[in-house]
Design a protein around this motif. Structure first.
Motif, PDB file in Angstrom:
ATOM      1  N   VAL A 108       1.986   0.415  31.335  1.00 14.80           N
ATOM      2  CA  VAL A 108       2.313   0.515  29.911  1.00 14.80           C
ATOM      3  C   VAL A 108       3.825   0.445  29.797  1.00 14.80           C
ATOM      4  CG1 VAL A 108       2.163   1.889  27.817  1.00 14.80           C
ATOM      5  CG2 VAL A 108       0.280   1.936  29.467  1.00 14.80           C
ATOM      6  N   ARG A 109       4.310  -0.620  29.224  1.00 17.38           N
ATOM      7  CA  ARG A 109       5.752  -0.813  29.182  1.00 17.38           C
ATOM      8  C   ARG A 109       6.401   0.156  28.195  1.00 17.38           C
ATOM      9  NH1 ARG A 109       6.428  -6.683  26.176  1.00 17.38           N
ATOM     10  NH2 ARG A 109       5.498  -6.099  24.177  1.00 17.38           N
ATOM     11  N   ASP A 110       7.711   0.303  28.323  1.00 15.13           N
ATOM     12  CA  ASP A 110       8.465   1.215  27.462  1.00 15.13           C
ATOM     13  C   ASP A 110       8.412   0.738  26.013  1.00 15.13           C
ATOM     14  OD1 ASP A 110       9.196   2.745  29.647  1.00 15.13           O
ATOM     15  OD2 ASP A 110      10.989   1.549  30.036  1.00 15.13           O
ATOM     16  N   ARG A 111       8.525   1.673  25.116  1.00 17.98           N
ATOM     17  CA  ARG A 111       8.524   1.349  23.694  1.00 17.98           C
ATOM     18  C   ARG A 111       9.784   0.563  23.327  1.00 17.98           C
ATOM     19  NH1 ARG A 111       7.428   7.027  20.755  1.00 17.98           N
ATOM     20  NH2 ARG A 111       7.260   5.678  18.915  1.00 17.98           N
ATOM     21  N   ALA A 112       9.623  -0.389  22.439  1.00 21.48           N
ATOM     22  CA  ALA A 112      10.769  -1.178  21.990  1.00 21.48           C
ATOM     23  C   ALA A 112      11.714  -0.296  21.175  1.00 21.48           C
ATOM     24  CB  ALA A 112      10.291  -2.348  21.137  1.00 21.48           C
ATOM     25  N   PRO A 113      13.013  -0.560  21.212  1.00 13.68           N
ATOM     26  CA  PRO A 113      13.960   0.216  20.387  1.00 13.68           C
ATOM     27  C   PRO A 113      13.569   0.132  18.916  1.00 13.68           C
ATOM     28  CG  PRO A 113      15.139  -1.135  21.976  1.00 13.68           C
ATOM     29  CD  PRO A 113      13.700  -1.568  22.033  1.00 13.68           C
ATOM     30  N   GLN A 114      13.559   1.259  18.244  1.00 11.32           N
ATOM     31  CA  GLN A 114      13.157   1.286  16.843  1.00 11.32           C
ATOM     32  C   GLN A 114      13.789   2.474  16.138  1.00 11.32           C
ATOM     33  OE1 GLN A 114       8.834   2.964  16.570  1.00 11.32           O
ATOM     34  NE2 GLN A 114       8.953   1.829  18.511  1.00 11.32           N
ATOM     35  N   VAL A 115      13.812   2.386  14.803  1.00  9.09           N
ATOM     36  CA  VAL A 115      14.349   3.467  13.987  1.00  9.09           C
ATOM     37  C   VAL A 115      13.598   3.492  12.672  1.00  9.09           C
ATOM     38  CG1 VAL A 115      16.170   2.002  13.008  1.00  9.09           C
ATOM     39  CG2 VAL A 115      16.450   4.487  12.987  1.00  9.09           C
ATOM     40  N   ARG A 116      13.444   4.663  12.122  1.00  8.60           N
ATOM     41  CA  ARG A 116      12.801   4.830  10.816  1.00  8.60           C
ATOM     42  C   ARG A 116      13.376   6.060  10.139  1.00  8.60           C
ATOM     43  NH1 ARG A 116       9.178   9.068  10.999  1.00  8.60           N
ATOM     44  NH2 ARG A 116       8.486   9.699  13.083  1.00  8.60           N
ATOM     45  N   PHE A 117      13.151   6.140   8.832  1.00  7.66           N
ATOM     46  CA  PHE A 117      13.512   7.342   8.084  1.00  7.66           C
ATOM     47  C   PHE A 117      12.277   8.231   7.956  1.00  7.66           C
ATOM     48  CE2 PHE A 117      16.765   4.299   6.845  1.00  7.66           C
ATOM     49  CZ  PHE A 117      17.912   5.061   6.931  1.00  7.66           C
ATOM     50  N   THR A 118      12.486   9.460   7.502  1.00  6.97           N
ATOM     51  CA  THR A 118      11.400  10.439   7.530  1.00  6.97           C
ATOM     52  C   THR A 118      10.448  10.341   6.353  1.00  6.97           C
ATOM     53  OG1 THR A 118      12.831  12.075   6.453  1.00  6.97           O
ATOM     54  CG2 THR A 118      12.763  12.080   8.861  1.00  6.97           C
ATOM     55  N   GLY A 119      10.823   9.625   5.295  1.00  4.08           N
ATOM     56  CA  GLY A 119       9.924   9.541   4.152  1.00  4.08           C
ATOM     57  C   GLY A 119      10.548   8.784   3.006  1.00  4.08           C
ATOM     58  N   ARG A 120       9.873   8.806   1.847  1.00  8.19           N
ATOM     59  CA  ARG A 120      10.345   8.086   0.673  1.00  8.19           C
ATOM     60  C   ARG A 120      11.102   8.991  -0.292  1.00  8.19           C
ATOM     61  NH1 ARG A 120       7.419   3.490  -1.060  1.00  8.19           N
ATOM     62  NH2 ARG A 120       7.147   4.385  -3.135  1.00  8.19           N
ATOM     63  N   ASN A 121      11.257  10.268   0.050  1.00  9.74           N
ATOM     64  CA  ASN A 121      11.993  11.172  -0.825  1.00  9.74           C
ATOM     65  C   ASN A 121      13.415  10.673  -1.014  1.00  9.74           C
ATOM     66  OD1 ASN A 121      11.718  11.935   2.020  1.00  9.74           O
ATOM     67  ND2 ASN A 121      13.415  13.318   1.599  1.00  9.74           N
ATOM     68  N   TYR A 122      13.924  10.752  -2.247  1.00  4.19           N
ATOM     69  CA  TYR A 122      15.219  10.115  -2.498  1.00  4.19           C
ATOM     70  C   TYR A 122      16.218  10.999  -3.235  1.00  4.19           C
ATOM     71  CZ  TYR A 122      13.331   9.114  -7.188  1.00  4.19           C
ATOM     72  OH  TYR A 122      12.782   9.225  -8.445  1.00  4.19           O
ATOM     73  N   VAL A 123      15.958  12.304  -3.366  1.00  8.60           N
ATOM     74  CA  VAL A 123      16.962  13.199  -3.937  1.00  8.60           C
ATOM     75  C   VAL A 123      17.436  14.139  -2.839  1.00  8.60           C
ATOM     76  CG1 VAL A 123      17.475  14.972  -5.636  1.00  8.60           C
ATOM     77  CG2 VAL A 123      15.963  13.088  -6.238  1.00  8.60           C
ATOM     78  N   LEU A 124      18.695  14.032  -2.460  1.00  8.79           N
ATOM     79  CA  LEU A 124      19.264  14.896  -1.440  1.00  8.79           C
ATOM     80  C   LEU A 124      20.117  15.963  -2.110  1.00  8.79           C
ATOM     81  CD1 LEU A 124      20.483  12.273   1.196  1.00  8.79           C
ATOM     82  CD2 LEU A 124      18.320  13.495   1.137  1.00  8.79           C
ATOM     83  N   PRO A 125      20.033  17.217  -1.660  1.00  4.44           N
ATOM     84  CA  PRO A 125      20.856  18.267  -2.254  1.00  4.44           C
ATOM     85  C   PRO A 125      22.332  18.048  -1.963  1.00  4.44           C
ATOM     86  CG  PRO A 125      19.748  19.082  -0.294  1.00  4.44           C
ATOM     87  CD  PRO A 125      19.183  17.722  -0.563  1.00  4.44           C
TER      88      PRO A 125
END
Length: 222
Positions: free
Chosen positions: A4-21
Motif C-alpha cells: 500500500v503506497r504512501d498517501r499523496a500530499p494533500q491539504v483540506r480545511f476543517t469545514g464550511r464555517n466562515y465566521v471566525l472570531p
C-alpha cells in the motif's frame, strides 16, 4: 505480498464555517498529509462586491486557479501569498496547522476573504487554471446579527459574539438585491435598529437582501 503506497500530499480545511472570531482565534486550521510546506493565497472581496459574491455559485465552494485569478484581478484583490510550514507529523498521518490570519495580513479591511491552499510543488505551472484547491471562505468578526422582517419593517439586533452583550452605536446598512443601499441606521442602547416598513416591501431588485453591520474596525453581514 501486497504493498500500500504512501498517501499523496494533500491539504483540506476543517469545514464550511466562515465566521471566525476576532478575539481569541489562533488562525484558520489546515489539515495536511505528507505535505511539509503549503502554498497559501489569501484574497479579499470588498464591501461593494459582497452581495454579488454571496449570490455567485462560487460562494463556499472549492476554487481553481482560474477562479482565484478572476477574483484577484476583477472582483477583489490578493492580500497575501506565500508558503506555510506545516506541523511535523508521522508519515501518512494528518497534521493540523493554524494559519495566523491577523499576524500575516495585519489589519483586516471590511469584506469577505478567501483562502486557498495546496501542497507545495504538486501542480505544474501550466495546469494551475484547472486544479481545484482547498478553499476556505471567511470573515473575521465579533458581530452577531439577527434580523427579522414584518409589517412594521426590518428589525436588526446586534450583539458581540464573544460576550453576547448588545452593541450600541453601530452602523447598520440594508442592501437591496440590486446592490443599492436602501437605508442606514445606528443601533440604539439595546443594540436595535429599525428600517421603515416601505423598505421591507420592495419587489424585484429593490427587495431587501443583505444586512451589513460596522463599528470601529469590525464588520459583519447577514
Amino acid at each position: 505480498e501486497i504493498y500500500v503506497r504512501d498517501r499523496a500530499p494533500q491539504v483540506r480545511f476543517t469545514g464550511r464555517n466562515y465566521v471566525l472570531p476576532r478575539t481569541g482565534q489562533a488562525g484558520v486550521p489546515l489539515v495536511s498529509v505528507n505535505a511539509p510546506k503549503l502554498d497559501v493565497e489569501l484574497l479579499r472581496i470588498g464591501d461593494r462586491g459582497l452581495l454579488p459574491a454571496l449570490r455567485s455559485e462560487d460562494f463556499l465552494g472549492q476554487l481553481g486557479g482560474f477562479n482565484a485569478r478572476t477574483i484577484a484581478s476583477e472582483k477583489g484583490q490578493r492580500v497575501w501569498k506565500g508558503t506555510l510550514d506545516t506541523v511535523k507529523a508521522e508519515l501518512n498521518q494528518e497534521a493540523v496547522t493554524a494559519f495566523p490570519v491577523l499576524q500575516a495580513v495585519g489589519k483586516l479591511e471590511p469584506g469577505l476573504y478567501v483562502m486557498l491552499a495546496r501542497p507545495s510543488g504538486t501542480v505544474p505551472a501550466d495546469d494551475e487554471g484547472y486544479e481545484t484547491q482547498a478553499t476556505q471562505w471567511f470573515v473575521v468578526s465579533d458581530l452577531g446579527l439577527t434580523a427579522t422582517r414584518g409589517r412594521d419593517g426590518v428589525h436588526v439586533v446586534l450583539r458581540a459574539l464573544a460576550s453576547a452583550q448588545v452593541m450600541p452605536g453601530a452602523e447598520i446598512r440594508l442592501i437591496a438585491r440590486n446592490n443599492e443601499v436602501l437605508g442606514t441606521r445606528t443601533t440604539d442602547a439595546q443594540g436595535h435598529a429599525a428600517f421603515d416598513p416601505g423598505l421591507a416591501r420592495g419587489e424585484g431588485g429593490t427587495a431587501p437582501s443583505l444586512v451589513v453591520a460596522q463599528i470601529g474596525g469590525d464588520y459583519g453581514f447577514l
